[in-house]
Design a protein around this motif. Sequence first.
Motif, PDB file in Angstrom:
ATOM      1  N   ILE A  10      -9.233  -6.781   2.217  1.00 52.27           N
ATOM      2  CA  ILE A  10      -9.195  -4.963   1.752  1.00 52.27           C
ATOM      3  C   ILE A  10     -10.587  -4.914   0.864  1.00 52.27           C
ATOM      4  O   ILE A  10     -11.236  -3.954   1.191  1.00 52.27           O
ATOM      5  N   LEU A  59      -6.013   1.879   5.643  1.00 49.50           N
ATOM      6  CA  LEU A  59      -6.211   0.736   4.872  1.00 49.50           C
ATOM      7  C   LEU A  59      -5.272  -0.782   4.889  1.00 49.50           C
ATOM      8  O   LEU A  59      -5.312  -1.403   5.427  1.00 49.50           O
ATOM      9  N   VAL A  92      -6.417   1.274  -4.000  1.00 45.53           N
ATOM     10  CA  VAL A  92      -6.810   0.183  -4.692  1.00 45.53           C
ATOM     11  C   VAL A  92      -6.961  -0.909  -5.436  1.00 45.53           C
ATOM     12  O   VAL A  92      -6.691  -1.856  -6.411  1.00 45.53           O
ATOM     13  N   LEU A 122       1.118  -1.687  -0.415  1.00 48.72           N
ATOM     14  CA  LEU A 122      -0.302  -0.157   0.412  1.00 48.72           C
ATOM     15  C   LEU A 122       0.655   1.280  -0.349  1.00 48.72           C
ATOM     16  O   LEU A 122       0.233   1.967   0.004  1.00 48.72           O
ATOM     17  N   ARG A 134      -4.289  -3.368  -7.687  1.00 50.05           N
ATOM     18  CA  ARG A 134      -5.060  -4.478  -8.663  1.00 50.05           C
ATOM     19  C   ARG A 134      -4.643  -4.494  -9.399  1.00 50.05           C
ATOM     20  O   ARG A 134      -3.898  -5.995 -10.071  1.00 50.05           O
TER      21      ARG A 134
END
Length: 435
Positions: free
Chosen positions: A419, A371, A406, A226, A410
């Motif tokens: 997540i 996150l 995200v 992240l 991904r």
Amino acid sequence: MAWKLWKTEKRHNEMRSWPSGTHESLKQLLDMYLGRDAAPFASWAAPGITFMPDIEPLARDGVRGYQLALWFWFFAEKHGTIVAKMVRESFCLLADTMQPSSGDKIDALLDLENRLAHSVEAISAEQRAFRQEGLSVELPMEFFLATGLLRLAPDSPYAGNEGASLQGNDYKLADCFRHATEEALAVFRPMIDAVDFDAKSLPNWRWSAHPGAAERHLQRRHNNPLFPLHRQMVTAHEVYEARLADAQALQDIRNELNEVSRSFSQTIELPLNWQSYLEGYRDHVDRLDERRLVAGGQSASLSDAIAKLRADILTTWRASIHKNRHSLATLEQEEAKRTERRTLLYGCDWTAQLLSHGSLIPPEEVVPALLSESPSELEKAVTGLQAEPRLHETLAQCCATAHRLVNELRAAGHNFPDIGDKLRILDGAPGQLPA
């Protein structure tokens, strides 16, 4: 250690060259500990002392563990407790590479030795003495180390049975503790004198069970996709610096609390503007508690001290208005609101650190840090942000940035546990974890 359990006399020992590097010294110490014939661990038993087969493993491990603990206590004397804790962590991890699972066993043994030492520290001179034939005789500290080991060690046949006779093993084991201490001092004093500390030389560490704010953010970043690649790399030196900063943050709060407490205790008579006077003290104490929550770490004793002073302030306040039911009710309502706000805004590490002055979370890492929290902690953060109208825009920005981040990761092939749940918590209402 509050005081030393070992004697200070130096014994002549043959000259030997010891490593000056921290990691090299740890490797040598581990070789000595795991080896069968290396001093001082090979000489754990006093001459002429033997034990029955059911006691010997306990006695051997307990005394050798005490010798090992001495090394880390000496190291702490020279370099400080924060350094010694980090070096101990590295030692246990190094042991795992030599013998899998041995690190946790060594760590548990060192914890036991620390408990034994602290229990002995609490014994007064009067408790150590008894009378024999009209004379006062003082039992040596090694005797209490021995009885403590026999009573407290989980694998001891005497554990949990305070009334059981120790069958003379306490006296024999005390002799071994005395002898092993002398053997350890002869080896470890010059060894510790030679070694310097350089956190950069440590290849690994263990995260604290209750990390402070600075260490917590390093923990978030470490090997975490992240965060940008260069921020995922964390060194032992950074962890060491973070722990120093975290410890100093708590110490600064303690120092300020002591000053506030001393000032309040000197109040003999309340001034005419007593309400604003007490409000000032209460607000000051509340700010200190908020700083404590932001700082994180092991602060239970500090929390207790803050709570005690706050209770004293409110006791004085209530005594001043005890005849006015309306004023008492107003005070209690205000206290309830303060407690609720504190729980909402400081119940999660991320929220507390985000709202602090000089936050340790850089603006560009606010969302990656959010996150990185567990779903339950993330829900606390969202609940806190939604409870404060001034933070609604912050929550909306976090939500949008989280989805964008995200999606990008991904697309790059990264998968993250939980997540999806975390994004739904950000999108949804507080108090509703996904099923």
